[in-house]
Design an enzyme around this catalytic site. Structure first.
Site, PDB file in Angstrom:
ATOM      1  N   ILE A  14       0.345   1.585   1.134  1.00  0.00           N
ATOM      2  CA  ILE A  14      -0.170   1.886   2.480  1.00  0.00           C
ATOM      3  C   ILE A  14      -0.221   0.633   3.353  1.00  0.00           C
ATOM      4  O   ILE A  14      -0.065   0.724   4.573  1.00  0.00           O
ATOM      5  CB  ILE A  14      -1.545   2.607   2.412  1.00  0.00           C
ATOM      6  CG1 ILE A  14      -1.875   3.223   3.760  1.00  0.00           C
ATOM      7  CG2 ILE A  14      -2.659   1.676   1.940  1.00  0.00           C
ATOM      8  CD1 ILE A  14      -0.906   4.253   4.243  1.00  0.00           C
ATOM      9  N   SER A  36      -4.002 -10.298  -3.592  1.00  0.00           N
ATOM     10  CA  SER A  36      -3.417  -9.204  -4.350  1.00  0.00           C
ATOM     11  C   SER A  36      -2.825  -9.809  -5.610  1.00  0.00           C
ATOM     12  O   SER A  36      -2.317 -10.935  -5.568  1.00  0.00           O
ATOM     13  CB  SER A  36      -2.315  -8.546  -3.503  1.00  0.00           C
ATOM     14  OG  SER A  36      -2.210  -7.180  -3.745  1.00  0.00           O
ATOM     15  N   ARG A  37      -2.903  -9.043  -6.716  1.00  0.00           N
ATOM     16  CA  ARG A  37      -2.418  -9.614  -7.973  1.00  0.00           C
ATOM     17  C   ARG A  37      -0.903  -9.813  -7.938  1.00  0.00           C
ATOM     18  O   ARG A  37      -0.385 -10.787  -8.465  1.00  0.00           O
ATOM     19  CB  ARG A  37      -2.800  -8.699  -9.137  1.00  0.00           C
ATOM     20  CG  ARG A  37      -4.309  -8.558  -9.309  1.00  0.00           C
ATOM     21  CD  ARG A  37      -4.631  -7.377 -10.175  1.00  0.00           C
ATOM     22  NE  ARG A  37      -3.918  -6.180  -9.715  1.00  0.00           N
ATOM     23  CZ  ARG A  37      -3.873  -5.035 -10.368  1.00  0.00           C
ATOM     24  NH1 ARG A  37      -4.511  -4.907 -11.518  1.00  0.00           N
ATOM     25  NH2 ARG A  37      -3.205  -4.015  -9.879  1.00  0.00           N
ATOM     26  N   LYS A  90      -9.452   4.863   3.061  1.00  0.00           N
ATOM     27  CA  LYS A  90     -10.055   6.092   2.573  1.00  0.00           C
ATOM     28  C   LYS A  90      -9.613   6.331   1.124  1.00  0.00           C
ATOM     29  O   LYS A  90      -8.506   5.920   0.783  1.00  0.00           O
ATOM     30  CB  LYS A  90      -9.718   7.292   3.455  1.00  0.00           C
ATOM     31  CG  LYS A  90      -8.241   7.504   3.740  1.00  0.00           C
ATOM     32  CD  LYS A  90      -7.266   8.116   2.826  1.00  0.00           C
ATOM     33  CE  LYS A  90      -7.487   9.014   1.711  1.00  0.00           C
ATOM     34  NZ  LYS A  90      -6.212   9.461   1.069  1.00  0.00           N
ATOM     35  N   ASP A 168      -7.226  13.244  -3.095  1.00  0.00           N
ATOM     36  CA  ASP A 168      -6.780  12.052  -2.345  1.00  0.00           C
ATOM     37  C   ASP A 168      -6.136  12.492  -1.019  1.00  0.00           C
ATOM     38  O   ASP A 168      -6.554  12.019   0.042  1.00  0.00           O
ATOM     39  CB  ASP A 168      -5.836  11.186  -3.183  1.00  0.00           C
ATOM     40  CG  ASP A 168      -5.342   9.997  -2.384  1.00  0.00           C
ATOM     41  OD1 ASP A 168      -6.075   8.998  -2.280  1.00  0.00           O
ATOM     42  OD2 ASP A 168      -4.230  10.076  -1.819  1.00  0.00           O
TER      43      ASP A 168
HETATM   44  P1  NAP Z   1      -1.130   1.502  -4.388  1.00  0.00           P
HETATM   45  O1  NAP Z   1       0.101   1.018  -3.698  1.00  0.00           O
HETATM   46  O2  NAP Z   1      -0.988   2.131  -5.730  1.00  0.00           O
HETATM   47  O3  NAP Z   1      -2.235   0.372  -4.526  1.00  0.00           O
HETATM   48  C1  NAP Z   1      -2.448  -0.604  -3.538  1.00  0.00           C
HETATM   49  C2  NAP Z   1      -2.568  -1.954  -4.220  1.00  0.00           C
HETATM   50  O4  NAP Z   1      -3.837  -2.044  -4.852  1.00  0.00           O
HETATM   51  C3  NAP Z   1      -1.550  -2.179  -5.320  1.00  0.00           C
HETATM   52  O5  NAP Z   1      -0.314  -2.578  -4.823  1.00  0.00           O
HETATM   53  C4  NAP Z   1      -2.231  -3.221  -6.171  1.00  0.00           C
HETATM   54  O6  NAP Z   1      -1.894  -4.524  -5.694  1.00  0.00           O
HETATM   55  C5  NAP Z   1      -3.698  -2.948  -5.949  1.00  0.00           C
HETATM   56  N1  NAP Z   1      -4.211  -2.306  -7.160  1.00  0.00           N
HETATM   57  C6  NAP Z   1      -3.673  -1.275  -7.847  1.00  0.00           C
HETATM   58  N2  NAP Z   1      -4.378  -1.032  -8.962  1.00  0.00           N
HETATM   59  C7  NAP Z   1      -5.378  -1.923  -8.962  1.00  0.00           C
HETATM   60  C8  NAP Z   1      -6.411  -2.210  -9.857  1.00  0.00           C
HETATM   61  N3  NAP Z   1      -6.537  -1.539 -11.013  1.00  0.00           N
HETATM   62  N4  NAP Z   1      -7.269  -3.204  -9.565  1.00  0.00           N
HETATM   63  C9  NAP Z   1      -7.135  -3.922  -8.442  1.00  0.00           C
HETATM   64  N5  NAP Z   1      -6.132  -3.715  -7.561  1.00  0.00           N
HETATM   65  C10 NAP Z   1      -5.278  -2.731  -7.829  1.00  0.00           C
HETATM   66  O7  NAP Z   1      -1.896   2.564  -3.479  1.00  0.00           O
HETATM   67  P2  NAP Z   1      -1.738   2.967  -1.944  1.00  0.00           P
HETATM   68  O8  NAP Z   1      -0.889   4.161  -1.863  1.00  0.00           O
HETATM   69  O9  NAP Z   1      -1.409   1.791  -1.122  1.00  0.00           O
HETATM   70  O10 NAP Z   1      -3.231   3.456  -1.685  1.00  0.00           O
HETATM   71  C11 NAP Z   1      -4.317   2.553  -1.600  1.00  0.00           C
HETATM   72  C12 NAP Z   1      -5.460   3.243  -0.883  1.00  0.00           C
HETATM   73  O11 NAP Z   1      -4.997   3.662   0.403  1.00  0.00           O
HETATM   74  C13 NAP Z   1      -5.947   4.510  -1.595  1.00  0.00           C
HETATM   75  O12 NAP Z   1      -7.335   4.620  -1.470  1.00  0.00           O
HETATM   76  C14 NAP Z   1      -5.256   5.628  -0.842  1.00  0.00           C
HETATM   77  O13 NAP Z   1      -6.003   6.839  -0.851  1.00  0.00           O
HETATM   78  C15 NAP Z   1      -5.198   5.057   0.566  1.00  0.00           C
HETATM   79  N6  NAP Z   1      -4.117   5.620   1.373  1.00  0.00           N
HETATM   80  C16 NAP Z   1      -2.862   5.748   0.867  1.00  0.00           C
HETATM   81  C17 NAP Z   1      -1.879   6.389   1.632  1.00  0.00           C
HETATM   82  C18 NAP Z   1      -0.468   6.557   1.133  1.00  0.00           C
HETATM   83  O14 NAP Z   1       0.314   7.262   1.782  1.00  0.00           O
HETATM   84  N7  NAP Z   1      -0.056   5.918   0.059  1.00  0.00           N
HETATM   85  C19 NAP Z   1      -2.189   6.866   2.898  1.00  0.00           C
HETATM   86  C20 NAP Z   1      -3.461   6.658   3.409  1.00  0.00           C
HETATM   87  C21 NAP Z   1      -4.418   6.040   2.631  1.00  0.00           C
HETATM   88  P3  NAP Z   1      -1.750  -5.745  -6.732  1.00  0.00           P
HETATM   89  O15 NAP Z   1      -1.125  -5.227  -7.981  1.00  0.00           O
HETATM   90  O16 NAP Z   1      -0.897  -6.719  -5.997  1.00  0.00           O
HETATM   91  O17 NAP Z   1      -3.166  -6.227  -6.951  1.00  0.00           O
END
Ligand code: NAP
Length: 308
Positions: A14, A36-37, A90, A168
């Protein structure tokens, strides 16, 4: 006014899809650092942890927390303790109580806390809200059906406890419903379908009502292939309202009344700057409360295992 020095924690999907383009176009913000990791942003100082970033870049004024919800509280607490304003993706946290704690900490520190609900900023949401306020609503049907393999490939956290599963995306629908309906609603029954190998549901059916017995029915399903549906349909005394495509289009009696390209994250960052400048917070927990109620009151049905 000088720009707000912003940092991002949790550089993933996101952030790349929405946060970075919106921040780049908003003169109120200057992206100063990331933590970020694995993820980084070209040209921006990058740190592996929020602690390292806070120590190295004291000029940061505000932090957007974009990691999965299970890991948000700890980072938010550190950010507030360091005197930074906080933007929560969110859902704002994994539990209601932890977000309430953040809210009181922010208030005690004189900092802004923003529990963001991006779908509330979809372009047709305000016109839908105005239409519903102008008539008597007879019933509401929410249909949020999408293909999890397409939208959330290999996101293990989403299937773990606190990842919310189909809630979600479903919480986006609830964030719109709680915003556009004239009175608060509450859950009366629910069935949650859990794959036998997951701790979060793949589908949910929910019934709500309000104090005037308005029937509200919601179906969330992540097994939808083909056409994807993000619709809120209201039968009213002024006709049938369809808020479709996640809030992008409004139809009344099949006539298109409103459609504009979405700019949800641009609006979110405008709102974040506004509350920081005004010394306010914006925390509405009602969408997360409905999800918590569904886990409290919902019957649990075990369905076939899910594999990405
Ligand atoms: P994501 O790409 O899976 O996770 C975002 C980042 O968080 C990862 O790249 C990772 O970065 C870090 N992360 C993942 N697991 C972790 C852990 N166990 N501990 C600490 N850091 C961790 O997810 P996303 O789709 O961007 O979603 C993130 C948030 O945004 C969620 O709450 C989601 O509901 C919200 N969101 C997502 C979307 C969508 O379309 N994807 C839309 C609106 C809102 P590092 O590995 O570099 O630390």
């Amino acid at each position: 006014m000088p720009p707000i020095n912003l940092a991002i924690v949790g550089v993933g999907k996101i952030v790349n899809d929405q946060h970075l383009p919106s921040i780049a176009k908003n003169p109120d913000f200057n992206l100063a650092a990331t933590a970020s990791r694995h993820g980084t942003v070209d040209g921006i100082p990058a740190y592996k942890t929020i602690d390292a970033m806070l120590e190295a870049v004291p000029a940061i004024n505000a932090i957007s927390l974009c990691m999965p919800p299970q890991y948000r509280y700890e980072a938010a607490h550190k950010a507030l303790a360091a005197g930074k304003h906080v933007f929560l993706e969110k859902p704002p946290g994994a539990t209601l109580s932890e977000v309430a704690d953040l809210e009181s900490t922010a208030a005690g520190q004189g900092l802004s806390l923003f529990a963001s609900w991006h779908s509330r900023y979809a372009p047709a949401v305000e016109p839908a809200s105005a239409f519903l306020a102008s008539t008597k609503i007879k019933s509401v049907e929410v249909i949020w059906k999408e293909d999890v393999r397409h939208w959330h490939p290999n996101q293990a956290w989403i299937w773990q406890a606190g990842g919310l599963g189909v809630f979600d995306p479903g919480i986006n629908a609830l964030s719109i419903v709680t915003h556009v309906l004239p009175r608060a609603a509450f859950l009366t029954s629910a069935v949650l379908e859990f794959p036998e190998n997951c701790d979060a549901p793949i589908a949910a059916e929910l019934h709500f009502k309000d104090r005037d017995d308005l029937p509200i029915h919601a179906v969330f399903d992540w097994r939808q292939t083909g056409k994807q549906t993000w619709d809120i349909v209201a039968e009213t005394e002024a006709g049938r309202m369809v808020l479709s495509e996640g809030g992008a289009k409004l139809l009344i009696n099949d006539e298109l009344k409103f459609a504009e390209p979405e700019q949800e994250y641009a609006a979110l960052y405008r709102r974040f700057a506004e509350i920081i400048r005004a010394g306010q917070s914006d925390v509405d927990l009602s969408p997360l409360r409905h999800v918590a109620d569904a886990f409290l009151l919902g019957k649990r049905k075990v369905v076939e295992a899910f594999y990405d």
